[in-house]
Design a protein around this motif. Structure first.
Motif, PDB file in Angstrom:
ATOM      1  N   VAL A  38       0.854  -1.185   0.000  1.00 40.82           N
ATOM      2  CA  VAL A  38       0.000   0.000   0.000  1.00 40.82           C
ATOM      3  C   VAL A  38       0.889   1.233   0.000  1.00 40.82           C
ATOM      4  O   VAL A  38       1.921   1.267   0.678  1.00 40.82           O
ATOM      5  N   GLU A  39       0.481   2.248  -0.742  1.00 45.19           N
ATOM      6  CA  GLU A  39       1.238   3.498  -0.772  1.00 45.19           C
ATOM      7  C   GLU A  39       0.746   4.408   0.343  1.00 45.19           C
ATOM      8  O   GLU A  39      -0.422   4.799   0.376  1.00 45.19           O
ATOM      9  N   ILE A  40       1.647   4.725   1.281  1.00 43.27           N
ATOM     10  CA  ILE A  40       1.330   5.597   2.404  1.00 43.27           C
ATOM     11  C   ILE A  40       2.329   6.747   2.405  1.00 43.27           C
ATOM     12  O   ILE A  40       3.532   6.524   2.515  1.00 43.27           O
ATOM     13  N   ASN A  41       1.832   7.964   2.265  1.00 50.10           N
ATOM     14  CA  ASN A  41       2.672   9.168   2.217  1.00 50.10           C
ATOM     15  C   ASN A  41       3.751   9.079   1.148  1.00 50.10           C
ATOM     16  O   ASN A  41       4.905   9.450   1.360  1.00 50.10           O
ATOM     17  N   GLN A  43       5.242   6.452  -0.016  1.00 49.91           N
ATOM     18  CA  GLN A  43       6.115   5.284   0.100  1.00 49.91           C
ATOM     19  C   GLN A  43       5.284   4.016   0.042  1.00 49.91           C
ATOM     20  O   GLN A  43       4.184   3.951   0.587  1.00 49.91           O
ATOM     21  N   VAL A  44       5.826   2.996  -0.633  1.00 48.07           N
ATOM     22  CA  VAL A  44       5.154   1.708  -0.713  1.00 48.07           C
ATOM     23  C   VAL A  44       5.556   0.883   0.508  1.00 48.07           C
ATOM     24  O   VAL A  44       6.736   0.652   0.757  1.00 48.07           O
TER      25      VAL A  44
END
Length: 63
Positions: A38-41, A43-44
């Motif tokens: 998942v991409e969070i901020n 970053q993956v």
């Protein structure tokens, strides 16, 4: 590893397993935890979440 989804907070449920003669023995239903990227901020990150939570996230992102 715990059997709890970090997104929804869902954990294992318990109940009775019933045989044909209706004898009751205890059993558990675990959450369907899967590892997703998942991409969070920007970053993956690999996240271990329930399949239902992943589907809900994808549904909200497509709108």
């Amino acid at each position: 590893m715990s059997r709890v989804c970090p997104i929804t907070g869902k954990g294992p449920l318990s109940g009775n397993k019933r045989s044909h003669s209706l004898r009751a023995t205890r059993r558990t239903w675990n959450v369907n935890l899967q590892t997703y990227k998942v991409e969070i901020n920007g970053q993956v990150v690999k996240v271990r979440m329930s399949a239902r939570a992943y589907r809900t996230l994808n549904k909200s992102l497509k709108k």
